[in-house]
Design a protein around this motif. Structure first.
Motif, PDB file in Angstrom:
ATOM      1  N   ASP A   1      -9.821   5.939  -0.828  1.00 33.44           N
ATOM      2  CA  ASP A   1      -8.728   5.435  -1.657  1.00 33.44           C
ATOM      3  C   ASP A   1      -8.685   3.914  -1.699  1.00 33.44           C
ATOM      4  N   GLY A   2      -9.309   3.265  -0.705  1.00 31.14           N
ATOM      5  CA  GLY A   2      -9.346   1.806  -0.715  1.00 31.14           C
ATOM      6  C   GLY A   2     -10.046   1.266  -1.953  1.00 31.14           C
ATOM      7  N   TYR A   3     -11.046   1.990  -2.439  1.00 28.35           N
ATOM      8  CA  TYR A   3     -11.767   1.552  -3.640  1.00 28.35           C
ATOM      9  C   TYR A   3     -10.879   1.653  -4.877  1.00 28.35           C
ATOM     10  N   ALA A   4     -10.050   2.679  -4.936  1.00 30.60           N
ATOM     11  CA  ALA A   4      -9.138   2.837  -6.071  1.00 30.60           C
ATOM     12  C   ALA A   4      -8.063   1.753  -6.058  1.00 30.60           C
ATOM     13  N   VAL A   5      -7.541   1.439  -4.868  1.00 33.78           N
ATOM     14  CA  VAL A   5      -6.538   0.376  -4.759  1.00 33.78           C
ATOM     15  C   VAL A   5      -7.143  -0.959  -5.171  1.00 33.78           C
ATOM     16  N   GLU A   6      -8.349  -1.246  -4.679  1.00 35.91           N
ATOM     17  CA  GLU A   6      -9.015  -2.504  -5.014  1.00 35.91           C
ATOM     18  C   GLU A   6      -9.242  -2.615  -6.528  1.00 35.91           C
ATOM     19  N   GLU A   7      -9.670  -1.524  -7.153  1.00 35.40           N
ATOM     20  CA  GLU A   7      -9.920  -1.558  -8.592  1.00 35.40           C
ATOM     21  C   GLU A   7      -8.633  -1.836  -9.361  1.00 35.40           C
ATOM     22  N   ALA A   8      -7.536  -1.225  -8.933  1.00 41.12           N
ATOM     23  CA  ALA A   8      -6.253  -1.468  -9.588  1.00 41.12           C
ATOM     24  C   ALA A   8      -5.843  -2.934  -9.466  1.00 41.12           C
ATOM     25  N   LEU A   9      -6.066  -3.521  -8.307  1.00 40.56           N
ATOM     26  CA  LEU A   9      -5.708  -4.926  -8.097  1.00 40.56           C
ATOM     27  C   LEU A   9      -6.567  -5.843  -8.958  1.00 40.56           C
ATOM     28  N   GLN A  10      -7.839  -5.482  -9.144  1.00 44.52           N
ATOM     29  CA  GLN A  10      -8.709  -6.303  -9.975  1.00 44.52           C
ATOM     30  C   GLN A  10      -8.342  -6.197 -11.452  1.00 44.52           C
TER      31      GLN A  10
ATOM     32  N   THR B   1     -15.976  -3.561  -3.570  1.00 48.29           N
ATOM     33  CA  THR B   1     -15.847  -3.682  -2.114  1.00 48.29           C
ATOM     34  C   THR B   1     -14.380  -3.983  -1.810  1.00 48.29           C
ATOM     35  N   PRO B   2     -13.649  -3.043  -1.213  1.00 49.04           N
ATOM     36  CA  PRO B   2     -12.229  -3.282  -0.954  1.00 49.04           C
ATOM     37  C   PRO B   2     -12.003  -4.506  -0.069  1.00 49.04           C
ATOM     38  N   ARG B   3     -10.993  -5.274  -0.394  1.00 51.36           N
ATOM     39  CA  ARG B   3     -10.653  -6.464   0.384  1.00 51.36           C
ATOM     40  C   ARG B   3      -9.991  -6.084   1.700  1.00 51.36           C
ATOM     41  N   TYR B   4     -10.094  -6.973   2.671  1.00 42.41           N
ATOM     42  CA  TYR B   4      -9.368  -6.790   3.922  1.00 42.41           C
ATOM     43  C   TYR B   4      -7.990  -7.412   3.770  1.00 42.41           C
ATOM     44  N   PRO B   5      -6.942  -6.726   4.190  1.00 43.75           N
ATOM     45  CA  PRO B   5      -5.606  -7.325   4.110  1.00 43.75           C
ATOM     46  C   PRO B   5      -5.523  -8.590   4.957  1.00 43.75           C
ATOM     47  N   SER B   6      -4.949  -9.635   4.401  1.00 42.16           N
ATOM     48  CA  SER B   6      -4.745 -10.879   5.144  1.00 42.16           C
ATOM     49  C   SER B   6      -3.519 -10.745   6.036  1.00 42.16           C
ATOM     50  N   LEU B   7      -3.382 -11.645   6.979  1.00 46.26           N
ATOM     51  CA  LEU B   7      -2.204 -11.627   7.852  1.00 46.26           C
ATOM     52  C   LEU B   7      -0.932 -11.788   7.029  1.00 46.26           C
ATOM     53  N   LYS B   8      -0.991 -12.671   6.026  1.00 43.69           N
ATOM     54  CA  LYS B   8       0.159 -12.860   5.145  1.00 43.69           C
ATOM     55  C   LYS B   8       0.479 -11.569   4.400  1.00 43.69           C
ATOM     56  N   GLY B   9      -0.572 -10.871   3.948  1.00 42.88           N
ATOM     57  CA  GLY B   9      -0.367  -9.613   3.238  1.00 42.88           C
ATOM     58  C   GLY B   9       0.228  -8.546   4.131  1.00 42.88           C
ATOM     59  N   ILE B  10      -0.231  -8.492   5.374  1.00 41.17           N
ATOM     60  CA  ILE B  10       0.275  -7.494   6.323  1.00 41.17           C
ATOM     61  C   ILE B  10       1.752  -7.735   6.602  1.00 41.17           C
ATOM     62  N   MET B  11       2.130  -8.984   6.799  1.00 41.87           N
ATOM     63  CA  MET B  11       3.531  -9.309   7.060  1.00 41.87           C
ATOM     64  C   MET B  11       4.387  -9.060   5.815  1.00 41.87           C
ATOM     65  N   GLY B  12       3.846  -9.390   4.650  1.00 34.18           N
ATOM     66  CA  GLY B  12       4.606  -9.198   3.413  1.00 34.18           C
ATOM     67  C   GLY B  12       4.775  -7.753   3.029  1.00 34.18           C
ATOM     68  N   ALA B  13       3.861  -6.887   3.484  1.00 35.60           N
ATOM     69  CA  ALA B  13       3.920  -5.472   3.122  1.00 35.60           C
ATOM     70  C   ALA B  13       5.211  -4.821   3.609  1.00 35.60           C
ATOM     71  N   LYS B  14       5.721  -5.289   4.730  1.00 38.14           N
ATOM     72  CA  LYS B  14       6.931  -4.688   5.307  1.00 38.14           C
ATOM     73  C   LYS B  14       8.154  -4.903   4.415  1.00 38.14           C
ATOM     74  N   LYS B  15       8.098  -5.934   3.565  1.00 38.30           N
ATOM     75  CA  LYS B  15       9.251  -6.275   2.724  1.00 38.30           C
ATOM     76  C   LYS B  15       9.149  -5.687   1.320  1.00 38.30           C
ATOM     77  N   LYS B  16       8.010  -5.099   0.995  1.00 45.18           N
ATOM     78  CA  LYS B  16       7.840  -4.544  -0.355  1.00 45.18           C
ATOM     79  C   LYS B  16       8.543  -3.187  -0.471  1.00 45.18           C
ATOM     80  N   PRO B  17       8.957  -2.804  -1.676  1.00 44.07           N
ATOM     81  CA  PRO B  17       9.657  -1.519  -1.861  1.00 44.07           C
ATOM     82  C   PRO B  17       8.813  -0.336  -1.406  1.00 44.07           C
ATOM     83  N   GLN B  18       9.422   0.523  -0.589  1.00 41.04           N
ATOM     84  CA  GLN B  18       8.765   1.725  -0.087  1.00 41.04           C
ATOM     85  C   GLN B  18       9.743   2.881  -0.250  1.00 41.04           C
ATOM     86  N   GLU B  19       9.512   3.685  -1.275  1.00 47.68           N
ATOM     87  CA  GLU B  19      10.455   4.723  -1.657  1.00 47.68           C
ATOM     88  C   GLU B  19       9.976   6.099  -1.194  1.00 47.68           C
ATOM     89  N   THR B  20      10.950   6.959  -0.911  1.00 51.71           N
ATOM     90  CA  THR B  20      10.631   8.367  -0.665  1.00 51.71           C
ATOM     91  C   THR B  20      11.329   9.194  -1.734  1.00 51.71           C
TER      92      THR B  20
END
Length: 245
Positions: free
Chosen positions: A38-47, A178-197
């Motif tokens: 799934d990392g490849y699909a996420v990377e493609e969407a970001l590109q 080639t899927p990117r590696y999450p940066s430290l900034k990205g990892i910290m920012g992920a906690k603040k992004k909307p996460q719905e159930t």
């Protein structure tokens, strides 16, 4: 452009995978992680760009695995979770995801080619059938233009290039990027992004019950031939004895 990437939280392979003897299904009690495919699909969407939403079905703790996609750059995550979905088969999973996708109304839906645990490589087809949308699989190169998607995929004879109108569904191959590696900034920012159930619409029955699980039968008698210069003759004699030549 709104892109939804359907992903799966799978048991971490490093912790070992085993079958639960009670349910006769894969034991999912260990830590869950984002399926590698799934990392490849996420990377493609970001590109491609635009709003990128990751969508999954699973227990509430699967949100931890979805945060990797958010850390990579996805905008938000949606998890379809409902106790009645435990042990869902392909058709029940497709139904749950299709209901959530109808609510989202994306222009493009991306999947990894298969999951890292089941390896079925057909969920995207079941979702496409339920939504009545065109799909292209094993895509190694994707282009979106003029209200259509064009996917290039490798075959044993060369390449196929297939076009379909939007909105459509694409299952990407692991050769697409080639899927990117999450940066430290990205990892910290992920906690603040909307996460719905969200609960599954009309969840119903998981669909399939495993009634038996047995190890493969033991192998029969085997013959080991040491090559002392006459191995070829011995193999021919053995095959002739079994009336295979």
């Amino acid at each position: 452009m709104k892109i939804v990437v359907c992903v799966k939280a799978v048991p971490d392979a490093s912790s070992g995978r085993r079958i639960d003897p009670a349910s006769k299904r894969l034991d999912r009690s260990s830590e869950l992680t984002l399926s590698d495919f799934d990392g490849y699909a996420v990377e493609e969407a970001l590109q491609i760009g635009g709003e990128v939403v990751v969508l999954s079905m699973g227990p509430e703790r699967a949100l931890d695995a979805l945060r990797k996609a958010l850390a990579m750059g996805a905008d938000r995550a949606v998890l379809v979770t409902d106790p009645s979905l435990e042990g869902s088969d392909l058709l029940a999973t497709a139904k749950a995801l299709a209901g959530a996708l109808e609510r989202e109304g994306p222009d493009v839906i991306l999947f990894g080619q298969q999951s890292a645990d089941g390896g079925g490589a057909c969920l995207w087809a079941a979702v496409a059938d339920r939504l009545r949308r065109p799909y292209v699989s094993q895509v190694s190169e994707l282009t979106l233009a003029d209200g259509a998607l064009t996917g290039k995929r490798q075959t044993e004879y060369g390449y196929d290039t297939i076009s379909a109108p939007l909105p459509g569904i694409v299952a990407v191959a692991d050769s697409i990027n080639t899927p990117r590696y999450p940066s430290l900034k990205g990892i910290m920012g992920a906690k603040k992004k909307p996460q719905e159930t969200a609960a599954a619409p009309d969840a119903g029955s998981p669909g399939t019950t495993v009634v038996g699980l047995n190890p493969p039968p033991p192998r029969g008698d085997s013959l080991k031939i040491e090559d002392d210069g006459s191995a070829a003759e011995k193999i021919v004699e053995f095959l002739a004895e079994k009336r295979l030549v």
